[in-house]
Design a protein around this motif. Sequence first.
Motif, PDB file in Angstrom:
ATOM      1  N   TRP A   4       0.845  -1.202   0.000  1.00 52.83           N
ATOM      2  CA  TRP A   4       0.000   0.000   0.000  1.00 52.83           C
ATOM      3  C   TRP A   4       0.875   1.244   0.000  1.00 52.83           C
ATOM      4  CZ3 TRP A   4      -5.281  -0.567  -0.213  1.00 52.83           C
ATOM      5  CH2 TRP A   4      -5.781  -1.847   0.031  1.00 52.83           C
ATOM      6  N   ASP A   5       0.393   2.292  -0.645  1.00 56.88           N
ATOM      7  CA  ASP A   5       1.129   3.560  -0.574  1.00 56.88           C
ATOM      8  C   ASP A   5       1.094   4.111   0.848  1.00 56.88           C
ATOM      9  OD1 ASP A   5       1.950   3.883  -3.312  1.00 56.88           O
ATOM     10  OD2 ASP A   5      -0.136   4.330  -3.813  1.00 56.88           O
ATOM     11  N   THR A   6      -0.101   4.092   1.451  1.00 56.14           N
ATOM     12  CA  THR A   6      -0.250   4.601   2.823  1.00 56.14           C
ATOM     13  C   THR A   6      -1.293   3.803   3.579  1.00 56.14           C
ATOM     14  OG1 THR A   6       0.209   6.853   2.031  1.00 56.14           O
ATOM     15  CG2 THR A   6      -0.675   6.644   4.254  1.00 56.14           C
ATOM     16  N   VAL A   7      -0.965   3.424   4.786  1.00 56.26           N
ATOM     17  CA  VAL A   7      -1.958   2.892   5.724  1.00 56.26           C
ATOM     18  C   VAL A   7      -2.255   3.993   6.736  1.00 56.26           C
ATOM     19  CG1 VAL A   7      -2.400   1.257   7.587  1.00 56.26           C
ATOM     20  CG2 VAL A   7      -1.375   0.458   5.456  1.00 56.26           C
ATOM     21  N   MET A  30      -5.316   2.460   2.614  1.00 50.50           N
ATOM     22  CA  MET A  30      -6.218   1.728   3.499  1.00 50.50           C
ATOM     23  C   MET A  30      -6.323   2.488   4.808  1.00 50.50           C
ATOM     24  SD  MET A  30      -6.142  -2.164   5.073  1.00 50.50           S
ATOM     25  CE  MET A  30      -6.584  -2.955   3.529  1.00 50.50           C
ATOM     26  N   CYS A  31      -7.569   2.694   5.254  1.00 51.52           N
ATOM     27  CA  CYS A  31      -7.843   3.388   6.515  1.00 51.52           C
ATOM     28  C   CYS A  31      -8.443   2.363   7.484  1.00 51.52           C
ATOM     29  CB  CYS A  31      -8.814   4.540   6.274  1.00 51.52           C
ATOM     30  SG  CYS A  31      -9.207   5.532   7.738  1.00 51.52           S
ATOM     31  N   ALA A 243      10.622  -2.270   8.350  1.00 53.44           N
ATOM     32  CA  ALA A 243      11.490  -3.266   7.715  1.00 53.44           C
ATOM     33  C   ALA A 243      12.120  -2.621   6.485  1.00 53.44           C
ATOM     34  CB  ALA A 243      10.705  -4.510   7.316  1.00 53.44           C
ATOM     35  N   GLY A 244      13.336  -2.153   6.642  1.00 54.08           N
ATOM     36  CA  GLY A 244      13.983  -1.434   5.539  1.00 54.08           C
ATOM     37  C   GLY A 244      13.293  -0.100   5.318  1.00 54.08           C
ATOM     38  N   ASP A 245      12.822   0.105   4.092  1.00 54.15           N
ATOM     39  CA  ASP A 245      12.120   1.360   3.796  1.00 54.15           C
ATOM     40  C   ASP A 245      10.617   1.135   3.661  1.00 54.15           C
ATOM     41  OD1 ASP A 245      12.148  -0.045   1.476  1.00 54.15           O
ATOM     42  OD2 ASP A 245      13.104   1.497   0.245  1.00 54.15           O
ATOM     43  N   THR A 246      10.108   0.054   4.264  1.00 55.04           N
ATOM     44  CA  THR A 246       8.674  -0.197   4.277  1.00 55.04           C
ATOM     45  C   THR A 246       8.205  -0.425   5.703  1.00 55.04           C
ATOM     46  OG1 THR A 246       8.967  -2.570   3.951  1.00 55.04           O
ATOM     47  CG2 THR A 246       8.708  -1.215   1.970  1.00 55.04           C
ATOM     48  N   PHE A 247       6.893  -0.374   5.873  1.00 52.76           N
ATOM     49  CA  PHE A 247       6.285  -0.572   7.187  1.00 52.76           C
ATOM     50  C   PHE A 247       5.476  -1.864   7.187  1.00 52.76           C
ATOM     51  CE2 PHE A 247       7.110   3.918   6.947  1.00 52.76           C
ATOM     52  CZ  PHE A 247       7.464   4.277   8.238  1.00 52.76           C
ATOM     53  N   LEU A 248       5.517  -2.579   8.285  1.00 55.24           N
ATOM     54  CA  LEU A 248       4.716  -3.779   8.479  1.00 55.24           C
ATOM     55  C   LEU A 248       3.643  -3.451   9.510  1.00 55.24           C
ATOM     56  CD1 LEU A 248       7.562  -6.460   8.661  1.00 55.24           C
ATOM     57  CD2 LEU A 248       6.283  -5.678   6.649  1.00 55.24           C
ATOM     58  N   VAL A 249       2.389  -3.535   9.063  1.00 57.81           N
ATOM     59  CA  VAL A 249       1.257  -3.181   9.920  1.00 57.81           C
ATOM     60  C   VAL A 249       0.463  -4.443  10.218  1.00 57.81           C
ATOM     61  CG1 VAL A 249      -0.814  -1.774  10.142  1.00 57.81           C
ATOM     62  CG2 VAL A 249       1.150  -0.888   8.864  1.00 57.81           C
ATOM     63  N   ASN A 250       0.381  -4.782  11.492  1.00 56.70           N
ATOM     64  CA  ASN A 250      -0.369  -5.961  11.913  1.00 56.70           C
ATOM     65  C   ASN A 250      -1.677  -5.546  12.560  1.00 56.70           C
ATOM     66  OD1 ASN A 250       1.366  -8.512  11.516  1.00 56.70           O
ATOM     67  ND2 ASN A 250       2.811  -7.028  12.372  1.00 56.70           N
ATOM     68  N   THR A 251      -2.740  -6.285  12.225  1.00 60.58           N
ATOM     69  CA  THR A 251      -4.055  -6.028  12.797  1.00 60.58           C
ATOM     70  C   THR A 251      -4.577  -7.301  13.443  1.00 60.58           C
ATOM     71  OG1 THR A 251      -5.380  -6.661  10.879  1.00 60.58           O
ATOM     72  CG2 THR A 251      -4.477  -4.426  10.881  1.00 60.58           C
ATOM     73  N   GLY A 253      -7.537  -8.777  12.726  1.00 62.83           N
ATOM     74  CA  GLY A 253      -8.266  -9.648  11.813  1.00 62.83           C
ATOM     75  C   GLY A 253      -7.685  -9.843  10.436  1.00 62.83           C
ATOM     76  N   LEU A 254      -6.702  -9.024  10.031  1.00 66.35           N
ATOM     77  CA  LEU A 254      -6.152  -9.096   8.681  1.00 66.35           C
ATOM     78  C   LEU A 254      -4.764  -9.716   8.688  1.00 66.35           C
ATOM     79  CD1 LEU A 254      -7.073  -5.517   7.391  1.00 66.35           C
ATOM     80  CD2 LEU A 254      -8.306  -7.621   6.909  1.00 66.35           C
ATOM     81  N   ASP A 255      -4.344 -10.181   7.512  1.00 61.91           N
ATOM     82  CA  ASP A 255      -2.951 -10.586   7.358  1.00 61.91           C
ATOM     83  C   ASP A 255      -2.069  -9.344   7.486  1.00 61.91           C
ATOM     84  OD1 ASP A 255      -3.662 -13.210   6.889  1.00 61.91           O
ATOM     85  OD2 ASP A 255      -3.839 -12.916   4.718  1.00 61.91           O
ATOM     86  N   GLU A 256      -0.792  -9.568   7.695  1.00 56.86           N
ATOM     87  CA  GLU A 256       0.144  -8.452   7.819  1.00 56.86           C
ATOM     88  C   GLU A 256       0.108  -7.592   6.554  1.00 56.86           C
ATOM     89  OE1 GLU A 256       4.401  -8.426   9.745  1.00 56.86           O
ATOM     90  OE2 GLU A 256       4.562  -9.031   7.636  1.00 56.86           O
ATOM     91  N   LEU A 257       0.054  -6.293   6.764  1.00 56.94           N
ATOM     92  CA  LEU A 257       0.023  -5.342   5.655  1.00 56.94           C
ATOM     93  C   LEU A 257       1.399  -4.737   5.460  1.00 56.94           C
ATOM     94  CD1 LEU A 257      -3.252  -3.452   6.647  1.00 56.94           C
ATOM     95  CD2 LEU A 257      -3.053  -5.277   4.964  1.00 56.94           C
ATOM     96  N   LYS A 258       1.731  -4.464   4.212  1.00 59.61           N
ATOM     97  CA  LYS A 258       2.989  -3.812   3.891  1.00 59.61           C
ATOM     98  C   LYS A 258       2.676  -2.451   3.265  1.00 59.61           C
ATOM     99  CE  LYS A 258       7.485  -4.879   1.791  1.00 59.61           C
ATOM    100  NZ  LYS A 258       8.235  -5.840   0.935  1.00 59.61           N
ATOM    101  N   ALA A 259       3.357  -1.411   3.739  1.00 61.42           N
ATOM    102  CA  ALA A 259       3.052  -0.059   3.265  1.00 61.42           C
ATOM    103  C   ALA A 259       4.317   0.770   3.122  1.00 61.42           C
ATOM    104  CB  ALA A 259       2.087   0.629   4.221  1.00 61.42           C
ATOM    105  N   ARG A 260       4.262   1.701   2.188  1.00 60.13           N
ATOM    106  CA  ARG A 260       5.388   2.619   1.994  1.00 60.13           C
ATOM    107  C   ARG A 260       5.381   3.741   3.027  1.00 60.13           C
ATOM    108  NH1 ARG A 260       4.832   4.755  -3.870  1.00 60.13           N
ATOM    109  NH2 ARG A 260       6.924   5.568  -3.455  1.00 60.13           N
ATOM    110  N   SER A 261       4.222   4.009   3.572  1.00 58.03           N
ATOM    111  CA  SER A 261       4.121   5.045   4.606  1.00 58.03           C
ATOM    112  C   SER A 261       2.954   4.723   5.524  1.00 58.03           C
ATOM    113  CB  SER A 261       3.940   6.444   3.987  1.00 58.03           C
ATOM    114  OG  SER A 261       2.725   6.511   3.247  1.00 58.03           O
TER     115      SER A 261
END
Length: 456
Positions: A4-7, A30-31, A243-251, A253-261
């Motif tokens: 995702w570009d932005t979470v 994703m919001c 993780a490097g230049d990306t973000f790992l967002v855990n929720t 109910g959802l699988d782990e999300l990967k985002a640039r910001s």
Amino acid sequence: MKVWDTVVVGAGISGLSLAYRLKRSGLEVMCIDPQPPGGVIQTLNESGFLVERGPNSTMESCRELTQLVEDLGIESDRIYPSQNAKNRFIVKNEKLVALPMSPLAFLSSSLFSLSAKLRIMVEPFKARGPGGESLGDFVTRRLGSEFLDYAINPFVAGVYAGHPNHLSVEAGFPRLHGLEREYGSLFVGAIRGARARRKSTDVAKDRARLVSFRQGMSHLPKALATALGESIVEDRVSSVAVAGDTFLVNTVGLDELKARSVALCIPAQACATLLHRLDVTASRSLKEIHYPPVTSVALGFKQSDVTHPLNGFGFLVPEVEQRLILGCIFSSNLFAGRAPDGHVLLTSFVGGVRQPALTGKTESEMVGLVLSELRSLLGVRSSPVFHSVTSWKAAIPQYDLGHMERMKLLAETEEAIPGLFFRSNYKDGISVADCVKAAHVTSERVHEYLKHSSIS
């Protein structure tokens, strides 16, 4: 795996406005929020009474708000105060006294003594004060203690549910602080700074129009949520990692999300929890931001059972008057359609920094407390035909002394963790309009970051 570009974490007015701007510009957004969109902006429509559980209105003080309403296609749904709502009352000696809104009205007002009026007139000759002052110290030094007691103290209780001796003048009232810094006087600055204000696209908050919507304030976040569609997910974010230049967002109910910001658009305490693994110092600083409890009590009466003409916006209560409420909005006089024909709706506020323990009362006790105050001050002669009680355990963030240092820490965190952004009403203003404007600015910062970043 999709990136995702932005979470955006949080679907209050800040998160929704930011996510909408980013999606509208073509970004993958994703919001996420565990609660329905809107945050504290909640409207109840029951038995013909339209009750605002959170903000009752906002000010058209910036072009960003006007543009957002137009972009959403809801400009025809806007509603403005009635002509009969211009008076603002202050309680003094158990009576409602109109707050003077002009120099002539000030001179003839019974709200202030002659010595207080003379004291205010010498304000231009007062020297600049030290930095780091509370609002209370600032106002006492420049305008005197009576002006603090009967103008600023009730105003701060009405807007922040706070206390002027705790709030930072620089953080919470930057315009006042700026007038003294630049011009050496509030009055001189108000006159000499008029040209600069005319060039600004913003409208000064003392001149901006109040605005709401026919269906209530929740119409705005509902329109944003509709525009965002499937970009909003009802879930709880449990952690954010880099993780490097990306973000790992855990929720939850959802699988782990990967985002640039990632944009954290949630209250300070919740933000501190997510930030703990990324920056312990900034996390601790956020936990220091105080949100006092406030209970909103909306009571409906037959119009014939209220003696006061309710010819104004409402009233605020100075602390020195020793009442049990902070103030009351004449909701049905302020905006049309808030009460059935022949009835009135009055929304009162209890607690805040001044009397937090009062918010622990039961619903029936709270109704009784407010009713007793309204009988005394407005001449209410009967029990309410309708009531709605909403308690916020953590209501409005306080821009206390030390707040500027906390915001500096957050700025340093954003710089140290590129792609992480903070956006909530604990920074850049607490009003709906402030949040919309700041979200617009943040969206431009996110764009600028993404334009120069790359996926590893």
